[in-house]
Design a protein around this motif. Structure first.
Motif, PDB file in Angstrom:
ATOM      1  N   MET A  38      61.273  50.746  34.000  1.00  0.00           N
ATOM      2  CA  MET A  38      60.388  49.782  34.746  1.00  0.00           C
ATOM      3  C   MET A  38      59.295  49.060  33.882  1.00  0.00           C
ATOM      4  O   MET A  38      58.706  49.877  33.151  1.00  0.00           O
ATOM      5  CB  MET A  38      59.689  50.318  35.956  1.00  0.00           C
ATOM      6  N   GLU A  39      59.249  47.720  34.132  1.00  0.00           N
ATOM      7  CA  GLU A  39      58.224  47.162  33.506  1.00  0.00           C
ATOM      8  C   GLU A  39      57.566  46.016  34.440  1.00  0.00           C
ATOM      9  O   GLU A  39      58.429  45.462  35.264  1.00  0.00           O
ATOM     10  CB  GLU A  39      58.745  45.892  32.041  1.00  0.00           C
ATOM     11  N   VAL A  40      56.136  46.155  34.695  1.00  0.00           N
ATOM     12  CA  VAL A  40      55.558  45.143  35.568  1.00  0.00           C
ATOM     13  C   VAL A  40      54.290  45.003  35.026  1.00  0.00           C
ATOM     14  O   VAL A  40      53.607  45.462  34.259  1.00  0.00           O
ATOM     15  CB  VAL A  40      55.430  46.112  36.798  1.00  0.00           C
ATOM     16  N   ASP A  41      53.773  43.595  35.525  1.00  0.00           N
ATOM     17  CA  ASP A  41      52.601  42.945  35.116  1.00  0.00           C
ATOM     18  C   ASP A  41      51.790  43.259  36.244  1.00  0.00           C
ATOM     19  O   ASP A  41      51.807  42.848  37.438  1.00  0.00           O
ATOM     20  CB  ASP A  41      52.540  41.709  34.720  1.00  0.00           C
ATOM     21  N   VAL A  42      50.586  44.386  36.209  1.00  0.00           N
ATOM     22  CA  VAL A  42      49.754  44.732  37.152  1.00  0.00           C
ATOM     23  C   VAL A  42      48.519  43.868  37.308  1.00  0.00           C
ATOM     24  O   VAL A  42      47.883  44.006  36.306  1.00  0.00           O
ATOM     25  CB  VAL A  42      49.397  46.186  37.074  1.00  0.00           C
ATOM     26  N   PRO A  43      48.077  43.069  38.328  1.00  0.00           N
ATOM     27  CA  PRO A  43      47.040  42.334  38.491  1.00  0.00           C
ATOM     28  C   PRO A  43      45.550  43.140  38.701  1.00  0.00           C
ATOM     29  O   PRO A  43      45.736  44.309  39.241  1.00  0.00           O
ATOM     30  CB  PRO A  43      47.225  41.530  39.691  1.00  0.00           C
ATOM     31  N   SER A  44      44.716  42.678  38.187  1.00  0.00           N
ATOM     32  CA  SER A  44      43.379  43.294  38.165  1.00  0.00           C
ATOM     33  C   SER A  44      42.651  43.226  39.579  1.00  0.00           C
ATOM     34  O   SER A  44      41.879  43.747  39.785  1.00  0.00           O
ATOM     35  CB  SER A  44      42.430  42.599  37.205  1.00  0.00           C
ATOM     36  N   LYS A  45      43.165  42.360  40.285  1.00  0.00           N
ATOM     37  CA  LYS A  45      42.686  41.990  41.643  1.00  0.00           C
ATOM     38  C   LYS A  45      43.614  41.071  42.349  1.00  0.00           C
ATOM     39  O   LYS A  45      44.598  40.320  41.802  1.00  0.00           O
ATOM     40  CB  LYS A  45      41.315  41.164  41.528  1.00  0.00           C
ATOM     41  N   ALA A  50      43.180  36.559  38.586  1.00  0.00           N
ATOM     42  CA  ALA A  50      43.268  37.749  38.151  1.00  0.00           C
ATOM     43  C   ALA A  50      43.981  37.921  36.684  1.00  0.00           C
ATOM     44  O   ALA A  50      44.818  37.131  36.308  1.00  0.00           O
ATOM     45  CB  ALA A  50      44.349  38.400  38.890  1.00  0.00           C
ATOM     46  N   ASP A  51      43.326  38.863  35.950  1.00  0.00           N
ATOM     47  CA  ASP A  51      44.059  39.320  34.787  1.00  0.00           C
ATOM     48  C   ASP A  51      44.941  40.390  34.767  1.00  0.00           C
ATOM     49  O   ASP A  51      45.139  40.994  35.979  1.00  0.00           O
ATOM     50  CB  ASP A  51      42.915  40.039  33.848  1.00  0.00           C
ATOM     51  N   TYR A  52      45.926  40.485  34.026  1.00  0.00           N
ATOM     52  CA  TYR A  52      47.028  41.409  34.007  1.00  0.00           C
ATOM     53  C   TYR A  52      47.207  42.470  33.013  1.00  0.00           C
ATOM     54  O   TYR A  52      47.070  42.056  31.968  1.00  0.00           O
ATOM     55  CB  TYR A  52      48.496  40.430  34.324  1.00  0.00           C
ATOM     56  N   ALA A  53      47.829  43.791  33.443  1.00  0.00           N
ATOM     57  CA  ALA A  53      47.989  44.705  32.526  1.00  0.00           C
ATOM     58  C   ALA A  53      49.427  44.788  32.587  1.00  0.00           C
ATOM     59  O   ALA A  53      50.175  44.909  33.492  1.00  0.00           O
ATOM     60  CB  ALA A  53      47.275  45.867  32.925  1.00  0.00           C
ATOM     61  N   HIS A  54      50.095  44.894  31.342  1.00  0.00           N
ATOM     62  CA  HIS A  54      51.573  45.078  31.265  1.00  0.00           C
ATOM     63  C   HIS A  54      51.774  46.504  30.935  1.00  0.00           C
ATOM     64  O   HIS A  54      51.322  47.418  30.333  1.00  0.00           O
ATOM     65  CB  HIS A  54      52.140  44.516  30.101  1.00  0.00           C
ATOM     66  N   TRP A  55      52.443  47.210  32.097  1.00  0.00           N
ATOM     67  CA  TRP A  55      52.978  48.530  32.056  1.00  0.00           C
ATOM     68  C   TRP A  55      54.345  48.667  31.997  1.00  0.00           C
ATOM     69  O   TRP A  55      55.327  47.838  32.494  1.00  0.00           O
ATOM     70  CB  TRP A  55      52.603  49.295  33.473  1.00  0.00           C
TER      71      TRP A  55
END
Length: 69
Positions: A38-45, A50-55
């Motif tokens: 799985m790959e997902v861009d997780v929003p900070s808010k 929102a900024d995104y972290a790629h997991w």
């Protein structure tokens, strides 16, 4: 519930998960998710700014939920 009412809008990911779980398990449902690599861009808010972290999960992620009676 009106989606136009700011007090009723989901503000966080945990609120979204809790609301979904409460709504489905009240009907005797079970929630099961299974992801492979799985790959997902997780929003900070929430919101457009929102900024995104790629997991990335290299393998399998399983989430199961069930009420115990």
């Amino acid at each position: 519930m009106s989606s136009d009412d700011p007090a009723e809008e989901t503000q966080t990911w945990p609120e979204l998960a809790i609301g979904l779980y409460d709504r489905l398990t009240g009907r005797g449902a079970e929630i099961t998710y299974e992801f492979e690599d799985m790959e997902v861009d997780v929003p900070s808010k929430t919101g457009e700014d929102a900024d995104y972290a790629h997991w990335r999960v290299d393998g399998t992620l399983r989430i199961r939920t069930r009420d115990r009676e």
